[in-house]
Design a protein around this motif. Structure first.
Motif, PDB file in Angstrom:
ATOM      1  N   THR A   1       0.827  -1.209   0.000  1.00 42.44           N
ATOM      2  CA  THR A   1       0.000   0.000   0.000  1.00 42.44           C
ATOM      3  C   THR A   1       0.859   1.256   0.000  1.00 42.44           C
ATOM      4  O   THR A   1       0.571   2.226  -0.715  1.00 42.44           O
ATOM      5  CB  THR A   1      -0.941  -0.010   1.218  1.00 42.44           C
ATOM      6  OG1 THR A   1      -1.911  -1.047   1.031  1.00 42.44           O
ATOM      7  CG2 THR A   1      -1.660   1.324   1.380  1.00 42.44           C
ATOM      8  N   TRP A   2       1.930   1.259   0.773  1.00 40.84           N
ATOM      9  CA  TRP A   2       2.793   2.441   0.800  1.00 40.84           C
ATOM     10  C   TRP A   2       3.381   2.734  -0.583  1.00 40.84           C
ATOM     11  O   TRP A   2       3.423   3.890  -1.016  1.00 40.84           O
ATOM     12  CB  TRP A   2       3.917   2.245   1.814  1.00 40.84           C
ATOM     13  CG  TRP A   2       3.478   2.409   3.231  1.00 40.84           C
ATOM     14  CD1 TRP A   2       2.250   2.820   3.679  1.00 40.84           C
ATOM     15  CD2 TRP A   2       4.276   2.158   4.395  1.00 40.84           C
ATOM     16  NE1 TRP A   2       2.240   2.842   5.052  1.00 40.84           N
ATOM     17  CE2 TRP A   2       3.452   2.446   5.519  1.00 40.84           C
ATOM     18  CE3 TRP A   2       5.577   1.724   4.600  1.00 40.84           C
ATOM     19  CZ2 TRP A   2       3.930   2.301   6.834  1.00 40.84           C
ATOM     20  CZ3 TRP A   2       6.050   1.581   5.902  1.00 40.84           C
ATOM     21  CH2 TRP A   2       5.234   1.880   7.010  1.00 40.84           C
TER      22      TRP A   2
ATOM     23  N   ARG B   1      -2.846  -6.650  10.123  1.00 43.20           N
ATOM     24  CA  ARG B   1      -1.977  -5.691  10.824  1.00 43.20           C
ATOM     25  C   ARG B   1      -1.172  -4.869   9.834  1.00 43.20           C
ATOM     26  O   ARG B   1      -0.939  -3.673  10.036  1.00 43.20           O
ATOM     27  CB  ARG B   1      -1.032  -6.425  11.784  1.00 43.20           C
ATOM     28  CG  ARG B   1      -1.684  -6.873  13.071  1.00 43.20           C
ATOM     29  CD  ARG B   1      -0.670  -7.342  14.097  1.00 43.20           C
ATOM     30  NE  ARG B   1       0.050  -8.537  13.674  1.00 43.20           N
ATOM     31  CZ  ARG B   1       1.320  -8.572  13.299  1.00 43.20           C
ATOM     32  NH1 ARG B   1       2.042  -7.453  13.282  1.00 43.20           N
ATOM     33  NH2 ARG B   1       1.892  -9.717  12.929  1.00 43.20           N
ATOM     34  N   GLY B   2      -0.744  -5.495   8.750  1.00 43.17           N
ATOM     35  CA  GLY B   2       0.002  -4.762   7.738  1.00 43.17           C
ATOM     36  C   GLY B   2      -0.834  -3.649   7.132  1.00 43.17           C
ATOM     37  O   GLY B   2      -0.361  -2.504   6.974  1.00 43.17           O
ATOM     38  N   LYS B   3      -2.084  -3.950   6.776  1.00 43.25           N
ATOM     39  CA  LYS B   3      -2.958  -2.926   6.205  1.00 43.25           C
ATOM     40  C   LYS B   3      -3.300  -1.852   7.239  1.00 43.25           C
ATOM     41  O   LYS B   3      -3.360  -0.652   6.920  1.00 43.25           O
ATOM     42  CB  LYS B   3      -4.236  -3.560   5.663  1.00 43.25           C
ATOM     43  CG  LYS B   3      -4.001  -4.466   4.458  1.00 43.25           C
ATOM     44  CD  LYS B   3      -3.268  -3.729   3.335  1.00 43.25           C
ATOM     45  CE  LYS B   3      -3.007  -4.631   2.139  1.00 43.25           C
ATOM     46  NZ  LYS B   3      -2.142  -3.982   1.123  1.00 43.25           N
ATOM     47  N   ARG B   4      -3.524  -2.268   8.488  1.00 42.09           N
ATOM     48  CA  ARG B   4      -3.807  -1.289   9.550  1.00 42.09           C
ATOM     49  C   ARG B   4      -2.653  -0.305   9.722  1.00 42.09           C
ATOM     50  O   ARG B   4      -2.857   0.918   9.768  1.00 42.09           O
ATOM     51  CB  ARG B   4      -4.051  -2.023  10.871  1.00 42.09           C
ATOM     52  CG  ARG B   4      -4.325  -1.112  12.068  1.00 42.09           C
ATOM     53  CD  ARG B   4      -4.028  -1.835  13.366  1.00 42.09           C
ATOM     54  NE  ARG B   4      -2.617  -2.163  13.505  1.00 42.09           N
ATOM     55  CZ  ARG B   4      -2.120  -2.987  14.426  1.00 42.09           C
ATOM     56  NH1 ARG B   4      -2.922  -3.607  15.273  1.00 42.09           N
ATOM     57  NH2 ARG B   4      -0.811  -3.213  14.483  1.00 42.09           N
ATOM     58  N   ASP B   5      -1.424  -0.820   9.768  1.00 39.84           N
ATOM     59  CA  ASP B   5      -0.273   0.057   9.961  1.00 39.84           C
ATOM     60  C   ASP B   5       0.010   0.900   8.730  1.00 39.84           C
ATOM     61  O   ASP B   5       0.520   2.024   8.840  1.00 39.84           O
ATOM     62  CB  ASP B   5       0.954  -0.773  10.346  1.00 39.84           C
ATOM     63  CG  ASP B   5       0.835  -1.365  11.744  1.00 39.84           C
ATOM     64  OD1 ASP B   5      -0.106  -0.977  12.471  1.00 39.84           O
ATOM     65  OD2 ASP B   5       1.670  -2.223  12.096  1.00 39.84           O
TER      66      ASP B   5
ATOM     67  N   LEU C   1      -0.330   6.839   6.867  1.00 39.66           N
ATOM     68  CA  LEU C   1      -0.640   7.560   5.633  1.00 39.66           C
ATOM     69  C   LEU C   1      -0.263   9.043   5.669  1.00 39.66           C
ATOM     70  O   LEU C   1       0.184   9.576   4.649  1.00 39.66           O
ATOM     71  CB  LEU C   1      -2.122   7.393   5.282  1.00 39.66           C
ATOM     72  CG  LEU C   1      -2.495   6.105   4.537  1.00 39.66           C
ATOM     73  CD1 LEU C   1      -3.977   6.095   4.197  1.00 39.66           C
ATOM     74  CD2 LEU C   1      -1.665   5.931   3.260  1.00 39.66           C
ATOM     75  N   PRO C   2      -0.439   9.762   6.786  1.00 33.43           N
ATOM     76  CA  PRO C   2      -0.001  11.172   6.774  1.00 33.43           C
ATOM     77  C   PRO C   2       1.469  11.339   6.396  1.00 33.43           C
ATOM     78  O   PRO C   2       1.818  12.211   5.591  1.00 33.43           O
ATOM     79  CB  PRO C   2      -0.276  11.629   8.207  1.00 33.43           C
ATOM     80  CG  PRO C   2      -1.420  10.766   8.649  1.00 33.43           C
ATOM     81  CD  PRO C   2      -1.155   9.424   8.030  1.00 33.43           C
ATOM     82  N   ARG C   3       2.336  10.497   6.958  1.00 39.52           N
ATOM     83  CA  ARG C   3       3.757  10.564   6.600  1.00 39.52           C
ATOM     84  C   ARG C   3       3.976  10.173   5.142  1.00 39.52           C
ATOM     85  O   ARG C   3       4.738  10.834   4.412  1.00 39.52           O
ATOM     86  CB  ARG C   3       4.564   9.630   7.513  1.00 39.52           C
ATOM     87  CG  ARG C   3       6.046   9.541   7.137  1.00 39.52           C
ATOM     88  CD  ARG C   3       6.762   8.492   7.959  1.00 39.52           C
ATOM     89  NE  ARG C   3       6.240   7.161   7.745  1.00 39.52           N
ATOM     90  CZ  ARG C   3       6.567   6.390   6.706  1.00 39.52           C
ATOM     91  NH1 ARG C   3       7.396   6.849   5.760  1.00 39.52           N
ATOM     92  NH2 ARG C   3       6.062   5.175   6.591  1.00 39.52           N
ATOM     93  N   VAL C   4       3.312   9.115   4.708  1.00 34.70           N
ATOM     94  CA  VAL C   4       3.475   8.626   3.346  1.00 34.70           C
ATOM     95  C   VAL C   4       2.975   9.662   2.339  1.00 34.70           C
ATOM     96  O   VAL C   4       3.587   9.866   1.272  1.00 34.70           O
ATOM     97  CB  VAL C   4       2.748   7.279   3.170  1.00 34.70           C
ATOM     98  CG1 VAL C   4       2.770   6.827   1.722  1.00 34.70           C
ATOM     99  CG2 VAL C   4       3.387   6.211   4.059  1.00 34.70           C
ATOM    100  N   LEU C   5       1.897  10.332   2.648  1.00 33.14           N
ATOM    101  CA  LEU C   5       1.378  11.366   1.751  1.00 33.14           C
ATOM    102  C   LEU C   5       2.339  12.540   1.650  1.00 33.14           C
ATOM    103  O   LEU C   5       2.451  13.181   0.596  1.00 33.14           O
ATOM    104  CB  LEU C   5       0.002  11.843   2.236  1.00 33.14           C
ATOM    105  CG  LEU C   5      -1.135  10.827   2.041  1.00 33.14           C
ATOM    106  CD1 LEU C   5      -2.406  11.302   2.743  1.00 33.14           C
ATOM    107  CD2 LEU C   5      -1.410  10.600   0.555  1.00 33.14           C
TER     108      LEU C   5
END
Length: 350
Positions: A235-236, A276-280, A285-289
């Protein structure tokens, strides 16, 4: 001729590590430098390296940095090299592997990444892969993984190269920021290839550069660790790198594939790790964005050109099932592979 360094990141790879180094020392064009970054192994895999391999540089960080950060450290150490190859400790290069990759780099200055033909070490009648594909849904997968080795794949562009055995132009690697260290491991080579492509670079699969790969020796093909990091990092990589128009068009497909991968984890008894992977992934997401804004602001190619380099079509939705079947088969192959590796290493151990 360009100077070439090779980086191996080791974490409890056992006797495989010595065999990987031997394969490098037997190259028709030996590397100018070999750097091993050991992530705190306590299995004795680096014991006696100074005596056995005096030309090899062993770097031992205080902590387990992960595959991404440890490779970045190794590439930084190769500061006198124009080209840097990465080789997994369970990948064994054929004698002309490095010479072939370097020749391709000199012949194709427009490319920054060069991938290998990977054979399965347990049974070289089958392929481990011929470069990596990236589907518009955000799913990355090994092209021709599990196919018969007589499949003909000529040298040509692929979206990414499997970092188990690949060559990079060091300046482009550093310009793109290297591997994203927050990934720790898994999807980091796809993420880097994506960023390099956005920066205008390309990846070339080199059909005559051959290595044999055991695969997942350290983490295990379907362990909680592997499933968690793959689920999160998938996802990242998608959110960070997919240009705006394509992000919104293919977001429904990304969500569908993500759900199918969670379903795939059920028979593996890894559902919690996948969730857990999807939750994390969502939590960060704020950092990734923020990273996304920086990456997209420097994009040098158009969305349509990028889309042409990706895989498309509904066949990818069957891939989680294919991966499940392959995982079960490879668990059986693993025992045979380890036995074959031990037999091959035995002469080196005296």
């Amino acid at each position: 001729m360009s100077r070439v360094g090779v980086v191996i990141v080791n974490y409890e790879a056992g006797d495989h590590l010595g065999l990987a180094v031997e394969s490098l020392l037997s190259q028709t064009t030996p590397p100018d430098r070999i750097v091993i970054v050991d992530n705190g192994s306590d299995d004795g895999s680096t014991a006696g390296f100074a005596e056995r391999f005096p030309s090899v540089e062993l770097v031992e960080p205080l902590d387990n940095l992960g595959f991404a950060a440890a490779n970045n450290l190794g590439v930084e150490r190769c500061d006198d090299c124009e080209l840097v190859a990465l080789l997994n400790p369970d990948a064994f290069a054929e004698p002309a592997w490095l010479e072939t990759l370097v020749a391709a780099a000199e012949l194709h200055p427009e490319h920054a990444v060069f991938g290998s033909l990977l054979l399965q070490h347990a049974d070289d009648r089958f392929l481990d892969g011929t470069g990596d594909c990236y589907h518009v849904s955000g799913l990355a997968f090994r092209r021709d993984g599990g196919a018969r080795a007589d499949v003909e794949r000529p040298t040509g562009d692929t979206f990414s190269a499997c970092a188990a055995a690949a060559l990079y132009r060091r300046d482009a690697f550093l310009e793109a920021g290297g591997f994203d260290e927050s990934f720790f491991c898994y999807y980091e080579d796809t993420d880097l290839a994506f960023r390099l492509r956005l920066a205008g670079y390309r990846c070339l699969y080199v059909s005559d550069a051959v290595a044999r790969h055991v695969g997942s020796v350290t983490a295990g093909l379907t362990s909680d660790f592997t499933v968690y990091h793959s689920s999160r990092n998938q996802t990242w990589a998608f959110v960070k790198n997919m240009p705006g128009p394509l992000l919104w068009i293919y977001l429904p497909q990304h969500l569908l594939v993500s759900a199918l991968l969670v379903v795939r984890a059920v028979p593996l008894r890894r559902t919690q790790a996948a969730l857990r992977g999807k939750r994390d992934a969502v939590r960060e997401l704020p950092r990734v964005l923020g990273e996304r804004r920086r990456i997209q602001s420097g994009r040098r190619i158009g969305a349509l050109e990028l889309r042409r380099s990706m895989s498309k079509g509904p066949g990818v939705y069957a891939l989680p099932l294919v991966l499940l079947v392959r995982a079960r088969r490879q668990r059986l192959d693993r025992a045979a592979s380890l036995e074959a590796s031990e037999t091959a290493v035995a002469p080196l151990l005296g």
